[in-house]
Design a protein around this motif. Structure first.
Motif, mmCIF file in Angstrom:
data_model
loop_
_atom_site.group_PDB
_atom_site.id
_atom_site.type_symbol
_atom_site.label_atom_id
_atom_site.label_comp_id
_atom_site.label_asym_id
_atom_site.label_seq_id
_atom_site.Cartn_x
_atom_site.Cartn_y
_atom_site.Cartn_z
ATOM 1 N N TRP A 1 13.611 57.165 77.353
ATOM 2 C CA TRP A 1 12.754 57.727 76.306
ATOM 3 C C TRP A 1 12.118 56.554 75.573
ATOM 4 O O TRP A 1 12.820 55.689 75.058
ATOM 5 N N ILE A 2 10.806 56.513 75.561
ATOM 6 C CA ILE A 2 10.056 55.422 74.942
ATOM 7 C C ILE A 2 9.450 55.921 73.634
ATOM 8 O O ILE A 2 8.769 56.948 73.623
ATOM 9 N N GLN A 3 9.698 55.203 72.533
ATOM 10 C CA GLN A 3 9.086 55.607 71.262
ATOM 11 C C GLN A 3 7.609 55.229 71.270
ATOM 12 O O GLN A 3 7.246 54.094 71.560
ATOM 13 N N LEU A 4 6.761 56.230 70.983
ATOM 14 C CA LEU A 4 5.319 55.990 70.979
ATOM 15 C C LEU A 4 4.906 55.420 69.623
ATOM 16 O O LEU A 4 5.405 55.851 68.581
ATOM 17 N N PRO A 5 3.987 54.457 69.627
ATOM 18 C CA PRO A 5 3.520 53.885 68.359
ATOM 19 C C PRO A 5 2.620 54.870 67.614
ATOM 20 O O PRO A 5 2.266 55.917 68.142
ATOM 21 N N CYS A 6 2.284 54.522 66.388
ATOM 22 C CA CYS A 6 1.346 55.320 65.602
ATOM 23 C C CYS A 6 -0.044 54.760 65.816
ATOM 24 O O CYS A 6 -0.344 53.638 65.400
ATOM 25 N N ILE A 7 -0.896 55.509 66.514
ATOM 26 C CA ILE A 7 -2.269 55.065 66.778
ATOM 27 C C ILE A 7 -3.217 56.170 66.351
ATOM 28 O O ILE A 7 -3.088 57.304 66.805
ATOM 29 N N ASP A 8 -4.158 55.844 65.460
ATOM 30 C CA ASP A 8 -5.121 56.831 64.965
ATOM 31 C C ASP A 8 -4.422 58.096 64.453
ATOM 32 O O ASP A 8 -4.841 59.218 64.769
ATOM 33 N N GLN A 9 -3.360 57.904 63.704
ATOM 34 C CA GLN A 9 -2.632 59.024 63.091
ATOM 35 C C GLN A 9 -1.948 59.942 64.094
ATOM 36 O O GLN A 9 -1.596 61.077 63.770
ATOM 37 N N LEU A 10 -1.777 59.477 65.344
ATOM 38 C CA LEU A 10 -1.018 60.215 66.350
ATOM 39 C C LEU A 10 0.169 59.364 66.772
ATOM 40 O O LEU A 10 0.073 58.152 66.844
ATOM 41 N N GLY A 11 1.283 60.025 67.071
ATOM 42 C CA GLY A 11 2.453 59.288 67.526
ATOM 43 C C GLY A 11 3.497 59.200 66.430
ATOM 44 O O GLY A 11 3.622 60.093 65.582
ATOM 45 N N SER A 12 4.277 58.109 66.447
ATOM 46 C CA SER A 12 5.377 57.939 65.478
ATOM 47 C C SER A 12 4.819 57.413 64.166
ATOM 48 O O SER A 12 4.853 56.215 63.894
ATOM 49 N N CYS A 13 4.311 58.335 63.363
ATOM 50 C CA CYS A 13 3.601 57.952 62.141
ATOM 51 C C CYS A 13 4.360 58.404 60.906
ATOM 52 O O CYS A 13 5.139 59.357 60.955
ATOM 53 N N THR A 14 4.088 57.702 59.811
ATOM 54 C CA THR A 14 4.562 58.135 58.497
ATOM 55 C C THR A 14 3.346 58.607 57.715
ATOM 56 O O THR A 14 2.358 57.877 57.595
ATOM 57 N N TYR A 15 3.418 59.849 57.253
ATOM 58 C CA TYR A 15 2.339 60.404 56.438
ATOM 59 C C TYR A 15 2.876 60.474 55.012
ATOM 60 O O TYR A 15 3.808 61.227 54.747
ATOM 61 N N ASN A 16 2.297 59.670 54.119
ATOM 62 C CA ASN A 16 2.859 59.563 52.778
ATOM 63 C C ASN A 16 2.557 60.752 51.893
ATOM 64 O O ASN A 16 3.262 60.994 50.928
ATOM 65 N N ASP A 17 1.489 61.489 52.214
ATOM 66 C CA ASP A 17 1.173 62.663 51.401
ATOM 67 C C ASP A 17 0.572 63.774 52.246
ATOM 68 O O ASP A 17 -0.638 63.850 52.427
ATOM 69 N N VAL A 18 1.463 64.620 52.774
ATOM 70 C CA VAL A 18 1.031 65.738 53.604
ATOM 71 C C VAL A 18 0.122 66.675 52.805
ATOM 72 O O VAL A 18 -0.816 67.252 53.341
ATOM 73 N N CYS A 19 0.399 66.800 51.509
ATOM 74 C CA CYS A 19 -0.415 67.688 50.660
ATOM 75 C C CYS A 19 -1.884 67.273 50.674
ATOM 76 O O CYS A 19 -2.775 68.109 50.780
ATOM 77 N N ALA A 20 -2.134 65.971 50.584
ATOM 78 C CA ALA A 20 -3.514 65.467 50.586
ATOM 79 C C ALA A 20 -4.175 65.712 51.942
ATOM 80 O O ALA A 20 -5.359 66.035 52.003
ATOM 81 N N ILE A 21 -3.394 65.580 53.022
ATOM 82 C CA ILE A 21 -3.935 65.831 54.363
ATOM 83 C C ILE A 21 -4.343 67.299 54.487
ATOM 84 O O ILE A 21 -5.419 67.621 54.991
ATOM 85 N N LEU A 22 -3.467 68.200 53.987
ATOM 86 C CA LEU A 22 -3.802 69.628 54.022
ATOM 87 C C LEU A 22 -5.060 69.916 53.208
ATOM 88 O O LEU A 22 -5.910 70.705 53.620
ATOM 89 N N ASP A 23 -5.181 69.261 52.039
ATOM 90 C CA ASP A 23 -6.372 69.466 51.202
ATOM 91 C C ASP A 23 -7.639 68.989 51.909
ATOM 92 O O ASP A 23 -8.716 69.554 51.706
ATOM 93 N N ASP A 24 -7.516 67.934 52.730
ATOM 94 C CA ASP A 24 -8.666 67.454 53.496
ATOM 95 C C ASP A 24 -9.043 68.448 54.584
ATOM 96 O O ASP A 24 -10.222 68.683 54.840
ATOM 97 N N LEU A 25 -8.037 69.008 55.248
ATOM 98 C CA LEU A 25 -8.293 69.929 56.354
ATOM 99 C C LEU A 25 -8.810 71.279 55.864
ATOM 100 O O LEU A 25 -9.696 71.876 56.458
ATOM 101 N N ILE A 26 -8.196 71.758 54.786
ATOM 102 C CA ILE A 26 -8.544 73.070 54.237
ATOM 103 C C ILE A 26 -8.837 72.865 52.752
ATOM 104 O O ILE A 26 -7.910 72.721 51.957
ATOM 105 N N PRO A 27 -10.118 72.788 52.377
ATOM 106 C CA PRO A 27 -10.442 72.467 50.981
ATOM 107 C C PRO A 27 -9.774 73.440 50.013
ATOM 108 O O PRO A 27 -9.770 74.653 50.258
ATOM 109 N N PRO A 28 -9.156 72.910 48.938
ATOM 110 C CA PRO A 28 -8.531 73.786 47.943
ATOM 111 C C PRO A 28 -9.536 74.805 47.431
ATOM 112 O O PRO A 28 -10.718 74.493 47.267
#
Length: 163
Positions: free
Chosen positions: A65-92
């Protein structure tokens, strides 16, 4: 279980947010294609911004099992604020997309405590240009959601992709 869909709540019964059930079809998941998902989640506390999500994504290479890196927000990434990402995808202020709207599932922070369930619903997976390392194969994902250093939820998934 390699090559089949599987899930596990890894919060050891201590996390306030628990994945009760999850089913995904077809298996393997086909991109592009249609994905049928049903799920149930219960939360004993509200989840508010900032919600941090840490993903570890692994792909099977033979027996390894190979850990995939975080590239262009895909892979083994840390998202510091999921709330902000949701607000970007679906405007409040806009309504949540179907089928979330029908089943009263919120798509913005804060998420109230309670039980949420999604009966079997179909989602279209578009023909996205996935990087070559993210195509056909068997994957494992571990996702941990936390707020202010406190773990809220932990979920492990195993699935196969076919494009």
């Amino acid at each position: 279980q390699v090559g089949g869909f599987a899930w596990e709540d890894c919060g050891n019964g201590k996390d306030p947010v628990v994945l009760k059930s999850l089913s995904v079809a077809p298996d393997p998941i086909s991109i592009p294609g249609s994905l049928r998902v049903s799920a149930a989640v219960s939360s004993s506390k509200a989840m508010a911004s900032p919600l941090k999500a840490v993903l570890v994504v692994e792909k099977a290479l033979g027996d390894l099992w190979i850990q995939l890196p975080c590239i262009d927000q895909l892979g083994s990434c840390t998202y510091n604020d999921v709330c902000a990402i949701l607000d970007d995808l679906i405007p409040p202020g806009t309504t949540c997309p179907e089928p979330l709207l029908t089943y009263g599932i919120p798509c913005h922070c804060p998420f109230k405590a309670g039980s949420y369930s999604l009966p079997a619903s179909d989602f279209d997976l578009p023909d996205v240009e996935l990087p070559a390392w993210m195509t056909n194969g068997n994957y494992r994902v571990r996702a941990v959601v936390s707020s202010g250093g406190q773990e809220l939820a932990c979920v492990k998934l195993a699935f196969s992709l076919q494009s």
